[in-house]
Scaffold this active site. Structure first.
Site, PDB file in Angstrom:
ATOM      1  N   GLY A 226      68.433  45.482  23.784  1.00 49.20           N
ATOM      2  CA  GLY A 226      67.655  46.626  23.982  1.00 49.20           C
ATOM      3  C   GLY A 226      68.564  47.777  23.516  1.00 49.20           C
ATOM      4  O   GLY A 226      68.050  48.630  22.673  1.00 49.20           O
ATOM      5  N   CYS A 227      69.821  47.750  24.149  1.00 50.80           N
ATOM      6  CA  CYS A 227      70.654  49.063  23.846  1.00 50.80           C
ATOM      7  C   CYS A 227      70.962  49.177  22.243  1.00 50.80           C
ATOM      8  O   CYS A 227      71.112  50.051  21.623  1.00 50.80           O
ATOM      9  CB  CYS A 227      71.873  48.865  24.696  1.00 50.80           C
ATOM     10  SG  CYS A 227      71.394  48.996  26.308  1.00 50.80           S
TER      11      CYS A 227
END
Length: 148
Positions: A37-38
């Site tokens: 996600g990051c």
């Protein structure tokens, strides 16, 4: 929301980064370098950076990772956003993004993915909390384009 949110943190090259010199700005907090996600969020903010700059905004990502971790993350994914290290969690506390999370049945404290728009004085004019990474950078850009 008139409290000024100024801070100084080290960047990926271990230079001192004073947000006051880069306002107005989009400041996003994310849990960890090199996680799916990051990585998505950082790549999307990087891809849209020219459009943010065109509107006069800097884009800064903050996590509790070290400067070396940020440097490697930037190199691995050719990111062009500024990433800052908040190992002491002072700025995370300032923006109230540290939250209790449940990871594999254990309670841990971590960064809740959050984004803030700071005006030229360092005041928060917009915030998003509990952000979903994919597509978020575009939402922030759209918000700025509709309000500038």
């Amino acid at each position: 929301m008139s409290e000024s949110m100024l801070f100084t943190l080290p960047d990926a090259e271990d230079n001192s980064f004073n947000i006051a010199e880069h306002l107005p700005a989009v400041v996003y907090f994310y849990p960890k370098d090199n996680t799916p996600g990051c990585t998505t969020e950082a790549q999307e903010f990087s891809a849209l950076l020219p459009q943010f700059k065109q509107l006069g905004y800097s884009v800064v990502g903050i996590s509790r990772d070290t400067e070396k971790s940020h440097h490697n993350f930037i190199c691995k994914y050719q990111l062009n956003v500024t990433l800052l290290s908040d190992c002491e969690e002072n700025v995370c506390r300032q923006f109230d993004v540290l939250k209790e999370k449940n990871m594999y049945g254990k309670k841990v404290f971590g960064i809740e993915r959050s984004t803030f728009i700071l005006d030229k004085n360092g005041n928060i004019v917009q915030e998003w909390r509990k952000v979903k990474a994919a597509g978020h950078a575009q939402i922030v850009l759209d918000t700025l384009q509709n309000h500038v």
